[in-house]
Design a protein around this motif. Structure first.
Motif, short mmCIF file in Angstrom:
data_model
loop_
_atom_site.label_atom_id
_atom_site.label_comp_id
_atom_site.label_asym_id
_atom_site.label_seq_id
_atom_site.Cartn_x
_atom_site.Cartn_y
_atom_site.Cartn_z
N ASP A 88 0.85 -1.19 0.08
CA ASP A 88 0.03 -0.23 -0.04
C ASP A 88 0.94 1.25 0.00
N TRP A 98 2.10 1.66 -3.58
CA TRP A 98 1.08 2.02 -4.39
C TRP A 98 0.81 3.60 -4.18
N ARG A 138 -2.13 1.39 -8.83
CA ARG A 138 -2.37 0.23 -8.12
C ARG A 138 -3.18 -0.87 -8.90
#
Length: 300
Positions: free
Chosen positions: A201, A204, A210
């Motif tokens: 995460d 990203w 993503r």
């Protein structure tokens, strides 16, 4: 006597430790005395001052605001005494240094460099232990800690910067040949770790992309996920320090490069490194090794 209101000096160390730990039991453990000895000294101090210093519950001990104020003053005085003692002492600290290091950094970066330490800093013995997160030099039998700054560090702890964290997807050379753009990750397994579950995460977010992988696999520790990446199981997020050697050897590839995630690694110590020749020598060596982890000129 020049200090007519000074409480019994032998009560001050037990008192300060009790306030700091909010526990007579932990204070007794730190000072290597019994719980009863701590309790008696606290009672003697309260009697001398004519006031109650702790709110006592069934299983709790809470310092009063007056106690916290006095403990801060005692701590400052002890710091000054300790500093003066170091300045006038002619004894050079000797013996091994106990260094705590985050487990995967210890295994994949620090331990492989120990032969170089032995050559460049002869006579220095370092005892290594694996550990992560906040450090209490008062409670733990360590001299130094190498940590990422993802938790608050008390002001009284000395912190020396070593390198910034840079992260990016890493995989085996065979899998890297299938990755010409980020969207190609959709066809591969993404490897996660329980010790830093937000790693993907973070990447990203930093790159503004993503992609959902063909599958997801989670490993208990970072070094397991990285070893799986070396074996070609999938793609993992690799912090540069942890994958540097594998990238140099060609066992891993970072197909999309590495980006700074805003965190840094520091050497933590209870006092400034220059006050101990052993620590200064170790720090100089750590800095020389950390220089390998800086981004090349022009790289973000």
């Amino acid at each position: 006597m020049r200090w007519p209101d000074l409480p019994p000096p032998n009560t001050l160390l037990p008192f300060e430790a009790t306030v700091r730990h909010a526990s007579m039991t932990r204070a007794a453990h730190e000072l290597h005395v019994t719980h009863g000895a701590i309790s008696r000294q606290i009672q003697n101090l309260e009697k001398a001052l004519g006031t109650t210093l702790f709110e006592r519950g069934t299983r709790s001990l809470r310092p009063t605001p007056q106690a916290r104020r006095l403990a801060a003053a005692v701590r400052d005085a002890l710091d000054q005494i300790d500093s003066a003692a170091r300045e006038i002492s002619r004894r050079e600290r000797g013996g091994p240094i106990a260094l705590s290091c985050e487990p995967t950094l210890l295994m994949r970066w620090l331990i492989p460099r120990l032969p170089d330490l032995a050559v460049r800093v002869p006579g220095l013995t370092v005892h290594l232990s694996a550990g992560g997160g906040p450090v209490s030099f008062e409670r733990e039998t360590i001299d130094l800690a190498l940590r990422r700054d993802d938790f608050p560090v008390p002001d009284r702890v000395s912190r020396t910067h070593l390198f910034e964290e840079r992260i990016g997807p890493v995989c085996s050379p065979d899998l890297a040949r299938r990755l010409s753009r980020v969207e190609d990750l959709a066809g591969l397994s993404l490897l996660h770790t329980s010790t830093r579950p937000q790693a993907w995460d973070d990447w990203w977010r930093l790159t503004g992309t993503r992609v959902e992988g063909a599958s997801q696999q989670t490993f208990e520790h970072f070094y397991l996920a990285l070893q799986a990446a070396v074996a070609g199981v999938g793609v993992a997020i690799g912090p540069y320090a942890l994958v540097h050697d594998d990238l140099v050897r060609g066992q891993l590839v970072a197909p999309f490069g590495l980006v700074a995630d805003g965190t840094h690694y520091h050497l933590l110590s209870p006092r400034p490194p220059e006050e101990d020749a052993r620590v200064s020598r170790l720090l100089d060596w750590l800095r020389s090794q950390s220089a390998q982890l800086r981004p090349p000129p022009g790289e973000a």
